[in-house]
Design a protein around this motif. Structure first.
Motif, short mmCIF file in Angstrom:
data_model
loop_
_atom_site.label_atom_id
_atom_site.label_comp_id
_atom_site.label_asym_id
_atom_site.label_seq_id
_atom_site.Cartn_x
_atom_site.Cartn_y
_atom_site.Cartn_z
N TRP A 59 39.02 35.63 45.35
CA TRP A 59 38.61 35.85 45.02
C TRP A 59 38.72 36.84 43.77
O TRP A 59 38.60 37.16 42.44
N LYS A 60 40.40 38.17 44.43
CA LYS A 60 40.29 38.59 42.71
C LYS A 60 41.40 38.44 41.86
O LYS A 60 41.43 38.67 41.27
N PHE A 61 41.79 37.44 42.87
CA PHE A 61 43.50 36.45 41.58
C PHE A 61 42.62 36.49 40.42
O PHE A 61 42.43 36.39 39.44
N PRO A 62 41.75 35.59 40.24
CA PRO A 62 41.47 34.66 39.06
C PRO A 62 40.19 35.65 37.66
O PRO A 62 40.55 35.97 36.91
N ASN A 110 43.56 40.35 32.64
CA ASN A 110 44.56 40.66 31.70
C ASN A 110 45.02 39.46 31.16
O ASN A 110 46.54 39.27 30.56
N GLY A 111 44.33 38.71 30.55
CA GLY A 111 44.76 37.26 29.89
C GLY A 111 45.13 36.18 29.43
O GLY A 111 45.60 35.85 29.01
N GLY A 112 45.13 36.42 30.94
CA GLY A 112 45.35 34.45 31.35
C GLY A 112 46.72 34.08 31.74
O GLY A 112 47.57 34.86 32.58
N GLY A 113 47.55 33.14 31.23
CA GLY A 113 49.16 32.74 31.03
C GLY A 113 50.26 34.13 31.57
O GLY A 113 50.80 33.61 32.02
N ALA A 114 50.07 34.81 30.06
CA ALA A 114 50.88 36.02 30.20
C ALA A 114 50.74 36.80 31.77
O ALA A 114 51.93 36.62 32.29
N PHE A 141 37.45 28.53 36.45
CA PHE A 141 37.48 29.22 34.67
C PHE A 141 36.90 28.10 33.80
O PHE A 141 36.17 28.08 32.78
N PRO A 142 37.33 26.05 34.11
CA PRO A 142 36.23 24.99 33.89
C PRO A 142 34.96 25.55 33.19
O PRO A 142 34.59 25.87 32.96
N ILE A 143 34.53 26.04 34.79
CA ILE A 143 33.16 26.47 35.03
C ILE A 143 32.69 27.80 34.05
O ILE A 143 31.14 27.74 33.21
N VAL A 144 33.84 28.81 33.80
CA VAL A 144 33.52 29.49 33.51
C VAL A 144 33.11 29.28 31.60
O VAL A 144 32.12 29.88 31.00
N GLY A 192 32.52 40.58 40.38
CA GLY A 192 31.99 39.22 40.29
C GLY A 192 32.19 38.45 40.36
O GLY A 192 30.95 37.23 39.91
N LEU A 193 33.28 37.55 39.19
CA LEU A 193 33.54 36.79 38.75
C LEU A 193 32.94 35.23 40.04
O LEU A 193 32.60 34.29 39.39
N VAL A 194 33.70 35.15 41.13
CA VAL A 194 33.77 34.36 41.71
C VAL A 194 31.80 33.76 41.87
O VAL A 194 31.43 32.78 42.58
#
Length: 453
Positions: free
Chosen positions: A34-37, A43-47, A279-282, A294-296
């Motif tokens: 839930w929280k990590f994604p 916070n910008g993804g890869g970095a 994220f592919p679904i996003v 609420g992302l997940v």
């Protein structure tokens, strides 16, 4: 005195596998799925992920080894354990405060954890009823808004989540915690792999891979670095008393370093899989990766509503998400339960009920943050956001810092070397990482991040 000469009144894990599953269950829960994604999206993804992985490898892992070692050597709850260890090492009794801070942090996190667990439980019903069939992003977001906007409904699910948590903890280490976590991990992993497979066929999988694994440092702030460090502790259950309590139930002949690496590997893998799942679904449905808590709940239902056998997989996913959250909730309340049982002559049932009711009451702050208190701000954050930031990004790093200082600079080298049983090189490396690099990193990141962007 060594851990072999002390015995926990709560018993011990029946096997290495039981310890690994229970500790992984504590780690692999809402923090990973839930929280990590959503914090990665914010916070910008890869970095952010790169910084997070460095925090896991160089800071969280050696401190997790230290906390497990303290727990096994004391064979007591975190509060009493620190009193015992301080006496053993000729240190000040003020180190009991370390145990108190950890137990308090776990209790505070539990108060909002069961609210989020309630969301997952509510979505079992919605997915099972086929509610998401054919829904687009706007419709799914409306379902989530309806749930969080209704305080009575949220309160009911929060109550149910707290009750089932109390039931498991009241049954003890083997009869409750071990049994509840034994079957969860394999099913959770299988379901996640299926959903990653779906994401690979969404047409936007490589876009998600680039977002997650190609660093864009312009999108990362010092606050983001603090959040990465805090989440490294949050997801590994470091600094909330859980690792110390679970370590106290570990057999004396088990390698602390080896088991810790297995748990860290499992948690990190699940976190990255969660990103590849969501994220592919996003991106496929033109949703924003910065959607927040609420992302997940606002992305996966879209897939379930449009994929073959979506009703089955959607229901199964939210069942397993609930069980994963359940395992973590159990671990958060266990240190405080152990403290009441060992120090205040409570039965496990009495301790579980008392603490569960107290955490339930505090959880009303989170319940109301999404509806009737939605306009209330504390330093620019909602009451839930302020509680989450204070625990994950302030209390946990401070507790972890104190664990590192005690394990390396207060505890005698003969004591830690005897308990860890590492090779000379491994022990030296652990001392350098835990006693020097980790504390310096924690202090610098906290000072820089809390001081501003």
């Amino acid at each position: 005195m060594t851990s072999a000469k002390r015995v926990s009144v709560h018993g011990q894990w029946s096997s290495r596998l039981a310890y690994i599953l229970a500790t992984s269950g504590a780690a692999v829960g809402l923090g990973s799925i839930w929280k990590f994604p959503y914090i990665t999206g914010q916070n910008g993804g890869g970095a952010f992920i790169l910084v997070y992985l460095l925090c896991i490898a160089l800071v969280a892992t050696p401190i997790m080894i230290a906390e497990t070692m303290l727990g096994r050597r004391a064979r007591r709850n975190p509060v009493e354990g620190m009193r015992v260890l301080a006496a053993d090492e000729g240190a000040r009794t003020a180190w009991v405060g370390l145990g108190i801070l950890g137990v308090l942090a776990g209790f505070l996190i539990l108060s909002y954890y069961t609210v989020i667990m309630g969301w997952a439980m509510a979505y079992i019903v919605r997915a099972g009823a086929g509610l998401f069939a054919g829904m687009d992003g706007v419709a799914v977001k409306a379902v989530f808004s309806d749930l969080t906007g209704d305080p009575e409904r949220l309160l009911a699910w929060h109550t149910l989540a707290m009750v089932v948590t109390m039931i498991v903890v009241s049954r003890g280490v083997r009869g409750g915690i071990e049994t509840a976590t034994r079957w969860m991990m394999p099913f959770l992993l299988i379901t996640m792999l299926i959903l990653v497979g779906y994401g690979m066929n969404s047409g936007h999988f490589m876009e998600a891979v680039r977002f997650l694994f190609v660093p864009d440092f312009s999108a990362l702030t010092m606050t983001g670095v603090v959040i990465a460090l805090g989440h490294a502790f949050f997801t590994m259950s470091i600094g909330v008393g859980t690792i110390m309590a679970y370590g106290s139930y570990m057999r004396g002949d088990v390698s602390i370093g080896r088991e810790t690496m297995l748990v860290v590997g499992a948690d990190t893998a699940v976190s990255l899989l969660a990103g590849l799942m969501i994220f592919p679904i996003v991106f496929a449905y033109s949703l924003t990766p910065t959607a927040g808590p609420g992302l997940v709940f606002e992305t996966l239902p879209i897939a379930f509503g449009n994929m073959p056998f979506g009703l089955l997989f959607g229901t199964l996913f939210f069942v397993l998400l609930t069980v994963a959250a359940w395992a973590s909730a159990i671990s958060l309340i266990e240190p405080a339960v152990a403290w009441l049982v060992e120090n205040h002559r409570f039965t496990r049932v009495q301790a579980s009920v008392l603490l569960g009711v107290a955490a339930w009451l505090l959880g009303l702050v989170t319940v109301f943050s999404f509806n009737i208190w939605s306009d209330v701000k504390i330093l620019g954050l909602s009451p839930f956001g302020a509680l989450d930031f204070m625990t994950a990004n302030i209390m946990l790093p401070i507790t972890a810092l104190l664990i590192a200082v005690f394990a390396v600079w207060v505890m005698r080298g003969t004591s830690s070397r005897d308990e860890l049983g590492m090779s000379p090189f491994g022990y030296t490396l652990w001392k350098v990482l835990t006693g020097i690099l980790a504390p310096v990193g924690i202090v610098l990141i906290l000072v820089s991040g809390l001081g501003g962007e």
